[in-house]
Design a protein around this motif. Sequence first.
Motif, PDB file in Angstrom:
ATOM      1  N   LYS A 217       1.570  12.021  -9.628  1.00 32.89           N
ATOM      2  CA  LYS A 217       0.991  13.309  -9.759  1.00 32.89           C
ATOM      3  C   LYS A 217       1.816  14.240  -9.930  1.00 32.89           C
ATOM      4  CE  LYS A 217      -2.039  13.589  -5.911  1.00 32.89           C
ATOM      5  NZ  LYS A 217      -2.510  13.311  -4.795  1.00 32.89           N
TER       6      LYS A 217
ATOM      7  N   LEU B 198      -4.396   0.166  -5.565  1.00 35.57           N
ATOM      8  CA  LEU B 198      -4.589   0.468  -4.299  1.00 35.57           C
ATOM      9  C   LEU B 198      -5.777   0.100  -3.710  1.00 35.57           C
ATOM     10  CD1 LEU B 198      -3.092   2.094  -2.069  1.00 35.57           C
ATOM     11  CD2 LEU B 198      -4.150   4.175  -3.065  1.00 35.57           C
ATOM     12  N   ALA B 199      -6.710   0.266  -4.471  1.00 34.72           N
ATOM     13  CA  ALA B 199      -8.255  -0.039  -3.866  1.00 34.72           C
ATOM     14  C   ALA B 199      -8.251  -1.428  -3.681  1.00 34.72           C
ATOM     15  CB  ALA B 199      -9.275   0.373  -4.819  1.00 34.72           C
ATOM     16  N   ARG B 200      -7.707  -2.465  -4.519  1.00 35.22           N
ATOM     17  CA  ARG B 200      -7.661  -3.974  -4.354  1.00 35.22           C
ATOM     18  C   ARG B 200      -6.915  -4.244  -3.007  1.00 35.22           C
ATOM     19  NH1 ARG B 200      -7.172  -4.105 -10.493  1.00 35.22           N
ATOM     20  NH2 ARG B 200      -9.191  -4.029 -11.170  1.00 35.22           N
TER      21      ARG B 200
ATOM     22  N   LYS C 102       2.494  15.045 -13.640  1.00 30.59           N
ATOM     23  CA  LYS C 102       1.007  15.227 -14.222  1.00 30.59           C
ATOM     24  C   LYS C 102       1.239  16.195 -15.305  1.00 30.59           C
ATOM     25  CE  LYS C 102      -3.728  16.214 -13.787  1.00 30.59           C
ATOM     26  NZ  LYS C 102      -4.936  16.786 -12.858  1.00 30.59           N
TER      27      LYS C 102
ATOM     28  N   LYS D 286       0.659  -1.271   0.000  1.00 28.41           N
ATOM     29  CA  LYS D 286       0.001  -0.157   0.044  1.00 28.41           C
ATOM     30  C   LYS D 286       0.828   1.289  -0.061  1.00 28.41           C
ATOM     31  CE  LYS D 286      -3.170   2.633   2.785  1.00 28.41           C
ATOM     32  NZ  LYS D 286      -3.954   2.661   4.264  1.00 28.41           N
TER      33      LYS D 286
ATOM     34  N   LEU E 270      -2.976   6.566 -13.679  1.00 29.05           N
ATOM     35  CA  LEU E 270      -3.595   6.888 -12.524  1.00 29.05           C
ATOM     36  C   LEU E 270      -4.738   5.912 -12.117  1.00 29.05           C
ATOM     37  CD1 LEU E 270      -3.712   8.790  -9.846  1.00 29.05           C
ATOM     38  CD2 LEU E 270      -5.347  10.242 -11.259  1.00 29.05           C
ATOM     39  N   THR E 271      -5.291   5.591 -13.093  1.00 24.69           N
ATOM     40  CA  THR E 271      -6.459   4.638 -12.727  1.00 24.69           C
ATOM     41  C   THR E 271      -6.017   3.099 -12.563  1.00 24.69           C
ATOM     42  OG1 THR E 271      -7.711   5.546 -14.750  1.00 24.69           O
ATOM     43  CG2 THR E 271      -8.540   3.402 -14.086  1.00 24.69           C
TER      44      THR E 271
ATOM     45  N   GLU F  42       1.120   4.120  -2.727  1.00 25.07           N
ATOM     46  CA  GLU F  42       0.910   5.601  -2.500  1.00 25.07           C
ATOM     47  C   GLU F  42       2.170   6.453  -2.959  1.00 25.07           C
ATOM     48  OE1 GLU F  42       0.372   5.183   1.599  1.00 25.07           O
ATOM     49  OE2 GLU F  42      -1.698   4.992   1.487  1.00 25.07           O
TER      50      GLU F  42
ATOM     51  N   GLN G 174      -6.081  -2.447  -0.345  1.00 26.21           N
ATOM     52  CA  GLN G 174      -6.834  -1.956   0.606  1.00 26.21           C
ATOM     53  C   GLN G 174      -8.143  -2.912   1.034  1.00 26.21           C
ATOM     54  OE1 GLN G 174      -5.938   0.906   2.824  1.00 26.21           O
ATOM     55  NE2 GLN G 174      -7.418  -0.364   3.863  1.00 26.21           N
TER      56      GLN G 174
ATOM     57  N   LEU H 165      -4.874   3.550  -8.888  1.00 30.46           N
ATOM     58  CA  LEU H 165      -5.729   3.549  -7.910  1.00 30.46           C
ATOM     59  C   LEU H 165      -6.238   2.128  -7.900  1.00 30.46           C
ATOM     60  CD1 LEU H 165      -7.061   7.114  -8.918  1.00 30.46           C
ATOM     61  CD2 LEU H 165      -5.803   6.446  -6.773  1.00 30.46           C
ATOM     62  N   LEU H 166      -6.541   1.686  -9.003  1.00 27.75           N
ATOM     63  CA  LEU H 166      -7.373   0.395  -8.931  1.00 27.75           C
ATOM     64  C   LEU H 166      -6.778  -0.771  -7.770  1.00 27.75           C
ATOM     65  CD1 LEU H 166      -8.864  -0.293 -12.372  1.00 27.75           C
ATOM     66  CD2 LEU H 166     -10.148  -0.612 -10.298  1.00 27.75           C
TER      67      LEU H 166
ATOM     68  N   TYR I 236      -1.791   9.829 -18.507  1.00 29.10           N
ATOM     69  CA  TYR I 236      -1.876  10.252 -16.970  1.00 29.10           C
ATOM     70  C   TYR I 236      -3.119   9.458 -16.375  1.00 29.10           C
ATOM     71  CZ  TYR I 236      -2.620  12.651 -12.602  1.00 29.10           C
ATOM     72  OH  TYR I 236      -2.973  12.955 -11.308  1.00 29.10           O
ATOM     73  N   LYS I 237      -4.244   9.765 -17.143  1.00 24.26           N
ATOM     74  CA  LYS I 237      -5.488   9.141 -16.733  1.00 24.26           C
ATOM     75  C   LYS I 237      -5.267   7.433 -16.639  1.00 24.26           C
ATOM     76  CE  LYS I 237     -10.478   9.600 -17.662  1.00 24.26           C
ATOM     77  NZ  LYS I 237     -11.452   9.787 -18.613  1.00 24.26           N
TER      78      LYS I 237
END
Lengths: 730, 313
Positions: free
Chosen positions: B282, B304-306, B285, B271, B297-298, B275, B308, B301-302, B293-294
Motif C-alpha cells: 500500500k 491472508l483470507a485463506r 501504491k 498472518k 494486492l488481490t 499484513e 485467516q 489479500l486472498l 498494484y491490483k
Amino acid sequence: MKRICAVASFLFFAAAPLYCAGASLEQCRELRHHGKLPQARSCFEELTRSADAFTRAEGYWGVADFTAANEQFRAAYRNQPKSAAVRVEWGKLLLERFNPQQAASLFQEALQLDKNNAAAYLALARVSAASFEKEAVDFAKMAIAYDPKSAEAHEFLAYLALEDSNPGTATDEAQKALALSNEDLDAMAVLASEDWLKGDAHSQWMDRILKINPVYGEAYATGAHFLEINYRYSEAIDFYRKAIALNGNLWDARSQLGMNLMRIGSDDEAKQELQQCYAAGYRNAETVNSLRLLDTLGNYQDVTSSNATLMLPKQEAALLQLYMQPELKRALAAYQKKYRMTLPGPVRLEVYPNHDDFVVRTLGLPGQGGLVGVTFGLTVAMDSPTARPPGDMNWASTAWHELSHVYVITATHSLVPRWFTEGLAVHEEGAASPRWGERMTPSIVTALKEKKLLPVASLDRGFVRPEYPDQVLVSYFEAGKICDFIVQKYGDNAILGIIQSYADRKNTAEAIQENLHETTGAFDKEFLAWLDASTGNTVRNFDAWRHGLATAHAALDNGKLDAAILAAKQVNGFYPEYTGKGSAYELLAQAYEKKGDKRAAISELEKYRDGGGTGLDSLKHLAVLEQGAAQNAQAETTLRALNDIYPEDQEIHQQLGKLLLAQGDATGAIREGEAVLALHPADVAASHYQLAKALNAAHRASEAKDQILLSLEAAPDYKPAQQLLLQLSQ
Amino acid sequence: MGGDLTVRLLLLFLATSWFATAGTYFVTVAGLGGTPEYEAQFAKWNTDLDGLLHGNGAGAVVQSLSGPAATRQNLRDLLERLSGQMHPDDTFALLMIGHGTFDGTDYKFNLPGPDVTAAELAKMLDRIPATEQLIVNMTSASGASLPVLARKNRIVITATKSGNEKNATVFARYWIDAMRDPAADTDKNGTISALEAFRYAEAKTAAYFQMEKLLATEHPLLSDTGKTVGVAHPEPANGQGALAAIFPVLRPPSETVQNVDPAKRTLLQRKQQLEAKIDRLKYQKAALPEEEYKRQLTGLLLDLARTQAEIDK
C-alpha cells in the motif's frame, strides 16, 4: 438670484431653500422630465456651484456624483437642523443608493419635525414597497391624506395596485394622478403596463410618454417589473432592453436585465450586464450578490438526461443524483401525462447547498419568506437538503411542487395568476404522496378561526403584499385546498379547463364561471363549507387542543406516563393533522415506549410519518423500532421518507441498503451502497463491503470484487470481506 | 522511505506484542457540572465510559471519579496509588469529562473544591511510570491544556482547539459512541485505537454542527509526538497519529497471541507477515501501475483470507 436664495435659505428654513433653489432645481428637473438630458446635466452642474449646501446636493445628485451629493446633504442636514425637506431629499438619495434603513430613519426624522409631511410618507411607502410590505399602501394613502394634490402619491398607489393584481384601482389612481398632472410619466407607465400585461404589444400611453420625453426608458422598465412579477421573464427581458436602448444610464434596469437573464439561463450575457453595472458604480445587493453567485458556478456540475439537466454542487453530486435524477424523471413523466403536454425544451433543476445563493435567485420577487424553491420558465432553483437544518424541508416534494409550476406556467404562456399555480403545485405534492403538501399549521388554524381567508378572486394579494406575518403561508394553504376541492368535486379535467382559460387570457372570475359554472362568490361559499367540514373541528377546539397537549407534555416531563397518554389521546382527535414540534404522536410514542409498549409506540410514530412529520430523530427512531419488530416493509417506507427529507445521513442509507438486500432488491441496495460511499464514510471497509454484497447479489461479480478489494485495502483483516473475496474468487 | 517503513513495521510489532503483555490503566473523571442538568449529563457519560472501558477485560484496571468524590486531592491520591502498581511497559489513559476554563494563562479542570490546572495535571502525569500515556480532555477550553500536557510518548486529545472555545462540548458524547459503534473500528481488527476513536468523534462533532446549521464552537485536536500544537486530521503528512494508531482504548480480552498451539502460531505469524507485506504494498501504491498494484494486492489479500480461514477452523 442665487445669492438672494442662499440668504433666504439661511433665514427661512424648511420651505425656503427649495422655493428659491426650486426655480432653478425645478428647471433642471423639467429639462430632465422632457428628456433633454444634456441640458439637464448642465443645469444640475450649475446647481453644484450654489452657495447653499442643499442646492449643491441636488446638483451633484443630478449629475450622478453621489458621494459629493451625500456630503452636501450631510452639510445641509447640519446647517438646517429643522428642515424636513432636507431629510426627505437626503433619504431619497440614500434609498436610491441602496441604503433603505438609513433612508427610512431620515424619513421618520422628517415626520418628527413635520408630521404632515406628505413627501416623507410617500418616501416611506417606497421603502416598504421594495419588500412588498403592506405598509407601502398605508403610507401612500397617508401621503394623499396630507396632500390630496400629490400626483406622485396617486401614481404610486396605482403602481402598488397593479402589483396587487388590481387593475381597476390601478387605472383609477393613475387617472387621478393625470388629472392633477397631465404629464405624469409614471402614471402613464402604469397604464401602459396594464396594456402590456394584457398582451398588447403597442400602448397609446407609451406613445404619449415618448412625445413628452423621447428617452423615458423608465416606462419600459416599469412594464418589465410587472411582467417579471407575473413570471413573464422573457418579455421582461425585452422590455428592460428597450429601457436601456432609450437611456443607457438606467443602471437599475440593466441590473434587472442581468437578473432576468440569469433566470432564463443566459448566464454569460447576465454576467456582462451585471459587470457593466458594477463598473459604473451601481453596486446594489442584487448586482453584487448575483455576480458573486455567477462566480461560484464552477463549483457545480451538470447531470444531463434527455429531457432534463440537474445542476448539482460538485461535493454533493454523487449522492444527490442517485435520488434526484429518478425523481425528476418520475415527476416529468407524471406531469406530461396529466397536463397532456410536452415541454418546449429540457427542464433545468438547480440545487444550491448554500441557502444564501438560492436567495440570490429570488431577489426582487414577491413572497420571499421561507421559500425553498422557485421556478423561472423551464428553470427551477431550489435549496439542497444541506442548505437547511435537517427536517426543515422535503426536497422531493419541493421538486414536484416547482416542476408543477413549469408545466402550468408554460401551458398558460405565463398568464396564470399566482394563487392558482401555487395552489395547484401544493395539490400536486399531495397527489404525489399523501405525506407531502401544505400542512395546516397552528398559524393557519388561527387564520381560519379569525376568518382571514381571502376570496378566490383576490387571493393573489395574499402572496404579494401580506397584511399579517403568516398571510403568505395561509395563502399557500388556501390555494392548495381550493385546488383539492376543485379536483374532488369536478375532477382533473376542471383543472385542465381552468388552465386553458388562463391561457386564453381569462381572469379568475371568468375561468371559474367557464369551468365550474358559478360565480366566484358562490364558489367561495361552497369552498368554505367544504373546508369547514375537514377543519372546523380543529378550529373550534384549537384552544382545548393546545391546553391538553401542554398538560400531556407536563405529565410526561414529570414521569406520569398514563396521565400523559390520556391527556394526549383526549386532544389528538381535535387536531390530528399536527405533526410539528412536540406533536401528540411523538409524545405518545415516548410514553408508550417508556411503558415498554413498543408496538403502540410504532403505531403512533407511523401516524406521525404518514401525516407528514419530518422530524429526523423521530423518524430514524421509528425505523429502528420497526426493524427491531421485523416490520421490514414499514421500515423501508420510513427510511425512504427519511431520504426525501435528508439524504445526507449515512445511517439511513446503511439501514435501507441492508433491508433492500434482504428483500432481494439488489438494485436498490446498490443505490444505497453508492449513497453511503458518496458521503465519505469513516467506516470505509464496511461501506465497500456492503456495496460488494449488493453487486454480488445483482450478479455483477467483477464490480463486486473491485469493491471487496477496496474494503480489504482499508482493513485487510476484515473477516466478512475476506470471506466474500474467497467466494468471489472461486 | 526505508527508515519510515522500519518505524511502521516496528510499531506493528509493538502493537501485537507490547500491548499483549503490559497492563492497561484507565482513569475517568467527571468534573463539576454546575447545574443539575450538567451534573446528570457528566455523571451519565462517566458511567457509560467506565462501563465500556471495563470491556477491556480483567487485564485492564479501570478507576472512576465523579460527583463530590472527584476532587483534586482524590485525583492526586488515585494517580499516586495506581503509579505504585504500574510498570514502564504499562499504558495509562486519563479521560476527563466536564467543564474547563481558561483565563488567558492557565487552563483549569473544574472539580468540587479547588480546580486542578493543566500544569498540576502535567506534574501528576509525569510521575506516572507508564511510558505510553493517553490523555483525553473532553472539557470546554481543553485546547489550552494541550501545550502544557504534550510530551513525548503521550497522546493528548482535546475537545477544543484553544482555551477560547468555552461552550460545553459534545465531543465526549461521540467519544463514548466510538467505543460502542463498530463503524469506529475502521481497520476491522477488533480493537478501537485512540486514533480511531478520535477520528470518529471528531467527524461526528463536525457533522453535528453542520447538520444543526450552527457555528462550530469546538474543534478537537490530537498531538502524539510531543508537539505543543495539535492537529484535527492526524496523518503521515503532518507526522501525527502513529502512536495513537496503536494505543488501544477498547480491545476484547481474547485478542492475544499467547497460549496457542504451535500450528496456529505458525499461521498467526504467517498472518502478520502478510499484513506487513500488504502494508508495504500500500505504501508503494503511487509508484506502481494500477493493474499491477491490483494484481499484487488481490494475491496478498486472498492469501491472508485463506490464512485467516485456517486460523478460524
